[in-house]
Write an enzyme that holds these catalytic residues in place. Structure first.
Site, mmCIF file in Angstrom:
data_model
loop_
_atom_site.group_PDB
_atom_site.id
_atom_site.type_symbol
_atom_site.label_atom_id
_atom_site.label_comp_id
_atom_site.label_asym_id
_atom_site.label_seq_id
_atom_site.Cartn_x
_atom_site.Cartn_y
_atom_site.Cartn_z
ATOM 1 N N GLU A 1 0.898 -0.995 0.064
ATOM 2 C CA GLU A 1 0.080 -0.028 -0.085
ATOM 3 C C GLU A 1 0.926 1.326 0.037
ATOM 4 O OE1 GLU A 1 -1.764 0.132 3.756
ATOM 5 O OE2 GLU A 1 -2.407 2.216 3.725
ATOM 6 N N ASP B 1 -2.914 0.187 10.505
ATOM 7 C CA ASP B 1 -3.754 1.010 11.003
ATOM 8 C C ASP B 1 -5.140 0.775 10.470
ATOM 9 O OD1 ASP B 1 -3.637 1.735 8.557
ATOM 10 O OD2 ASP B 1 -2.702 3.943 8.962
ATOM 11 N N ASP C 1 -6.970 2.224 8.079
ATOM 12 C CA ASP C 1 -6.874 2.578 6.667
ATOM 13 C C ASP C 1 -6.202 1.350 6.070
ATOM 14 O OD1 ASP C 1 -8.309 4.651 6.298
ATOM 15 O OD2 ASP C 1 -6.602 6.101 5.680
ATOM 16 N N ASP D 1 -0.640 -1.208 6.075
ATOM 17 C CA ASP D 1 -0.127 -0.800 7.218
ATOM 18 C C ASP D 1 -1.040 -1.266 8.241
ATOM 19 O OD1 ASP D 1 1.571 1.194 6.259
ATOM 20 O OD2 ASP D 1 0.207 2.835 6.017
#
Ligand code: 0RA
Length: 642
Positions: free
Chosen positions: A433, A508, A510, A506
């Site tokens: 990503e 997180d 998102d 990641d």
């Protein structure tokens, strides 16, 4: 032992004596547990519970039981209580033992011991509760039957007591209670998963109309009760919970030549097909004759009706199977006396006669439904016609893409940093990503066998996108070209360019959203990739903890808590990694990409039904359930296992 005459499978002696031939000692089960319960990992462990519950469900199928209670205790003891007929306790002529003891201590191949039971039996392996007994450190059974409560206790399958009368029960309170503790000598880990058990109980309750299964987990107090008056109609409603539907569900339940045929159908405005088939309550993941019969009935009925109602004009071509399956949610459940399965895992039903039975039941009843519900019928046919048009458009778009790629000499996407290895088995593709993380990965990788494809921003929402639109998306096209297999019906594993496709996002919210989007894409369009174990999720660390000269990478919050408890020093310096981009190339290699040190999660297709629902929930048109899911799973979604 009954003698065989050597010429046929029929025993020479009487039925009673021949019955003894199928009895086998339980040592075999302890010696080779895998043969009986599949494995000794968590799957096998859960199998113990399913086996006992399946026996109780057999009582429900016989119309003798409508309540099953399952409890997991804090110490991992499992109790399954039902209100069936109980297990016969009278003396078994051949062995001189109580039938209860025989049922609990001898393996029964084939049909259920004793008579009067319903002919349809569920149970995946059908090895019986004796196998559970053999693999339990201890087991205790209580039978409420003939006015008394009988009890017997065992240790690793060996009786420790006689069958004893220990009390009375209330009028009408017959049944069995089986309580066991799985054997630590056999199972690597005794850790029951609430969700795995709950999902299976839910499925069983759907498939057995009117049966209540309640489930209590004393380890954390969670409890759920499953009861569905509507049977598989409720199942279809459940599957469509987060989808917009075109009509109320259609359902049929009929007997045909001794087989029980049930089907429930409901069309949605989505583009996906969710059809689940069962034979004697076993989920036939590879379909079989019941599915074939169902599909051909559906195509024929809808075409016949569309012609008759003039919704298809004379020069319109017939609707194809693909056209009538788009947006279709259905459950087909058959119960037959002698199911034949084509594979060891019982994934495919083979009985030829079932095709015609299902076909005629569905053709007749669904045909009548369409005739009687013209508004609903019109909505369904219009949906199918739209699918047909879109399919034609998609075909044209695809042709265009294929021709274009051919002209561009099958060029690989420009963003792909390929590896030098050409053997797919030894190479890996990291889908990363963001450009900055992509940069770190490109520098940190071992370029001999690791390729990097950075994806920019969020890929489009595949759940709502059509194949033709999807192919226009640049990120998706880069991914398809790099992987090489093609998509949908054109998927061909032989053209796979990398043995491992690793999603690296990641840690997180998102990142987890992007990961879910990618998983949705793979689930919908490259299912074979998951099925054959080629899809993985990278596990980057969450923290770097420094203490003096030493530093340590931490991969989850639990681990961090443990470390904090262990080390009282307040000179501990904790750095939280929010994104992959915060790591330098060396760190990324060390923690996440180096095959010698990294952990990667293999994505499995354990249960397409649940995955389907999770994806729908996250991606579907309704926003509320998605929000709720992300909020409650914001942490655990990191380890989302499809
Ligand atoms: C053998 C024969 C019959 C029922 C059962 C076993 C039986 C097994 C289990 C396991 C859990 N609950 C169970 N309930 C019943 C037939 C009984 C009859 O014909 O009366």
């Amino acid at each position: 032992m009954a003698k065989q005459n050597g010429l046929s499978n029929t025993p020479v002696e009487t039925y009673d004596a021949s019955k003894i031939t199928v009895l086998e000692g339980l040592e075999a089960v302890r010696k080779r547990p895998g043969m009986y319960i599949g494995s000794t990992d968590v799957r096998g462990l859960h199998h113990l519970v399913f086996e006992v519950v399946d026996n109780a469900i057999d009582e429900a199928l016989a119309g003798a039981c409508d309540r099953i209670e399952v409890t997991i205790d804090k110490d991992n003891t499992v109790t399954v209580k039902d209100n069936g007929r109980g297990i016969p306790v009278d003396t078994h002529a051949q062995t001189g033992k109580s039938a209860l003891e025989v049922v609990m201590t001898k393996l029964h191949a084939g049909a259920k011991f004793g008579q009067g039971g319903y002919k349809v039996a569920s149970g995946l392996h059908g090895v019986g509760v004796s196998a559970v007994n053999a693999l339990s450190e201890w087991l205790e059974v209580q039978i409420r039957r003939d006015g008394h409560v009988y009890q017997q206790k065992y240790a690793r399958g060996v009786p420790k007591t006689e069958v004893k009368i220990v009390g009375k029960y209330k009028e009408g309170g017959t049944g069995a209670t089986i309580c066991f503790l799985a054997d630590k000598q056999i199972f690597k880990q005794i850790d029951y998963k609430f969700d795995v058990l709950a999902q299976r109980f839910r499925e069983m309750a759907f498939l057995t109309r009117g049966l209540t299964i309640s489930f209590k987990d004393e380890r954390d107090g969670r409890a759920m009760t499953f009861y569905f008056e509507g049977g598989i109609t409720s199942f279809v409603r459940y599957l469509n919970k987060n989808r917009d539907v075109l009509h109320p569900p259609f359902a049929v339940a009929r007997e045909a030549n001794g087989s029980q045929i049930e089907a429930a159908i409901q069309y949605t405005d989505t583009y996906t097909e969710s059809v689940y088939t069962f034979a004697n309550n076993i989920n036939t993941v590879d379909g079989g004759t019941h599915l074939t019969g169902f599909r051909s009935a559906l195509t024929r009925t809808l075409n016949d009706y569309a012609r008759k109602a003039n919704l298809l004009k004379d020069n319109d071509p017939n609707l194809t199977g693909d056209d009538v399956r788009e947006g279709l949610t259905a459950v087909v459940s058959v119960k037959l006396e002698e199911p034949q399965f084509e594979s060891q895992t019982k994934g495919k039903l083979g009985n030829a006669e079932v095709k015609t039975q299902v076909e005629s039941v569905v053709t007749e009843s669904f045909g009548a439904f369409l005739e009687e519900n013209t508004r609903e019928a019109k909505a369904i046919i219009e949906k199918c016609i739209t699918s047909a048009r879109a399919r034609e458009a998609a075909r044209q778009a695809r042709d265009l893409v294929i021709r274009k790629t051919a002209m561009e000499s099958l060029s690989l996407p420009g963003k792909l940093a390929d590896c030098s290895e050409r053997d797919a088995e030894r190479s890996e593709l990291y889908i990363v990503e963001g450009d900055s993380a992509g940069g770190s990965a490109k520098q940190g990788r071992d370029r001999r066998f690791q390729a990097i494809l950075p994806l920019r921003g969020k890929i489009m929402n595949v759940e709502k996108a059509r194949l033709d639109k999807m192919l226009q998306n640049e990120e998706i096209r880069a991914m398809i070209t790099a992987i090489g297999t093609g998509v949908g019906n054109a998927f061909n594993l032989e053209n796979l360019r990398y043995g491992r496709v690793v999603i690296m996002t990641d840690a997180d919210v998102d990142g987890s959203h992007i990961r879910t989007l990618l998983l949705t894409f793979f689930f919908r369009y490259m299912e074979g990739l998951i099925e054959h174990g080629h899809l993985y999720i990278a596990q980057p660390p969450l923290y770097l903890v420094k203490q003096g000269k030493t530093s340590e990478y931490i991969y989850d919050d639990g681990e961090l808590d443990k470390l904090k408890k262990r080390t009282k020093s307040d000179r501990m310096e904790i750095q939280r990694y929010k994104g992959l981009g915060e790591m330098n190339p060396e760190q990324l290699w060390e923690t996440t990409m180096n095959p010698e040190k990294r952990t990667i999660l293999q994505v499995s297709l354990e249960d397409a039904a649940e995955a389907d629902r999770t994806f729908e929930m996250l991606m579907g048109s309704e926003v509320a359930p998605r929000k709720r899911f992300i909020q409650t799973h914001a942490k655990s979604v990191r380890n989302l296992d499809v």
